[in-house]
Each structure stands twice: as C-alpha cells, then as structure tokens.
Design an enzyme around this catalytic site. Sequence first.
Site, PDB file in Angstrom:
ATOM      1  N   GLU A 175       3.890 -78.061  -7.284  1.00  0.00           N
ATOM      2  CA  GLU A 175       5.046 -77.411  -7.912  1.00  0.00           C
ATOM      3  C   GLU A 175       5.443 -76.126  -7.196  1.00  0.00           C
ATOM      4  OE1 GLU A 175       1.584 -75.363  -9.954  1.00  0.00           O
ATOM      5  OE2 GLU A 175       2.001 -77.302  -9.004  1.00  0.00           O
ATOM      6  N   CYS A 233      -5.172 -78.484  -8.628  1.00  0.00           N
ATOM      7  CA  CYS A 233      -5.966 -77.284  -8.394  1.00  0.00           C
ATOM      8  C   CYS A 233      -7.270 -77.347  -9.197  1.00  0.00           C
ATOM      9  CB  CYS A 233      -5.143 -76.027  -8.697  1.00  0.00           C
ATOM     10  SG  CYS A 233      -5.901 -74.510  -8.046  1.00  0.00           S
ATOM     11  N   HIS A 253      -0.983 -76.772  -4.923  1.00  0.00           N
ATOM     12  CA  HIS A 253      -0.016 -76.755  -6.017  1.00  0.00           C
ATOM     13  C   HIS A 253       1.279 -77.428  -5.563  1.00  0.00           C
ATOM     14  CE1 HIS A 253      -2.000 -74.040  -8.929  1.00  0.00           C
ATOM     15  NE2 HIS A 253      -2.593 -73.541  -7.848  1.00  0.00           N
TER      16      HIS A 253
END
EC number: 4.3.2.10
Length: 213
Positions: free
Chosen positions: A195, A83, A193
Amino acid sequence: MAASIGVIDYGMGNLHSLGKALERVSSASRVVISYDPEELMACDRLVLPGVGGVRECMNELRRLELNQMVVEAARDKPMLGICLGMQVMLEWSDENGGVPALGLFPGKVVRFPDPSPDAHGDRLKVPHMGWNRVVQTRAHLLWDGVPDDAWFYFVHSYHAAPANPEHVLGTADYGHAFAAAIARDNIAAFQFHPEKSQNTGMTLLGNFAQWSP
C-alpha cells in the site's frame, strides 16, 4: 451480495491507507476493517497487516480471539499477510527471546545481523527501512503485471526464514538475501508494504483481490 475483503484489526498499525488502497483496486468488493471474528469469517478473503513486534501481535490476536480465526480461515480463504502479518504466519520468531507464532508456514523469523559494511564500505542500518528491489524467484498469479526486480517499501528489523524454499516467491537483499514474499496454497505474504509501494504495490493488491487459488 458483493464480494468482501476483511482487514484484520487487532490494534497494531494504521489501517486507513491499506483500506483505501484495497478499495481503489477492488471496486467490485466491499472492504471490511474489523476485530470481530464472526464478521471477518463471513468475508471472502482476508488481509492480516501489522507493524511492531511478534509478541505484542500474538498477545493481541489471542486477547481478541482472532488467532484461531486466522488459522481456521487459512484452510480455505485467500489470505494475505503484510509486514508483521507475514512474520506471525511462521512458526516462531527469535524476537524477545523467542515467541511461538501462528505456524501457517514452517520456518522462523530472525533478526538482521548487526550492521556491517556493504560493497561500497557503507554500514547497513537496522531496521531495514526504505525502498528495495524484489527479485521474483518463481511464477505466481500475484506477480501478474509486476516487473521483476521492482521496487517496494520496507520497514523491519526481523525477516522470515521459511523452512521450505518452495514457499519463497521473491527475495530482497540487505546484507544478504532474505524472503520478501512467500506463498503456499491459498496463503501469501509480503514483508514490504504494497500500500506504500506506488503502482507496483497497487498491482499486487489488485491481483490479490482477484486471486482464486
């Protein structure tokens, strides 16, 4: 000694979910979240995450004496930007009237254009927030096991515009195509992202944990 993954903590972003995700996909590696340059340089690979703006990010990296550490580590360690961490890897951001960044990739960061209607007549909103597909533009070990055109989670108002098209690993479309993933040598970065991107994102992180460029 077990291999280690260092997550660079400069105070911008909640690193808990990223740290836990890395621990899940790299059980053979120790995950270190730190702002200590020496501790981070001792790690085998590094992750530069972040949310917010490039100016604030660069100010904090300089204040903590992490900016030069990142540039030095990028010479030979496997490194992943996520990001905002991707955006500061370029040379320049148009945000806040213009901000010089780390310069690990030639190119700059630009804002999405003012909202305009999409093909269905709906207006796109800035920031670009939510799920979007990523088209893989070239083969890379980080894509191993990740389907082309897979969904990933994005939150951003600016995006990278790399000067070298060969550095682009994947694109997404939000009014126009933009670089969603870039890589060169031992450095890679994702605008989305991983995750927060369920199984596909975890696969990407797992690939990074084993990547030996």
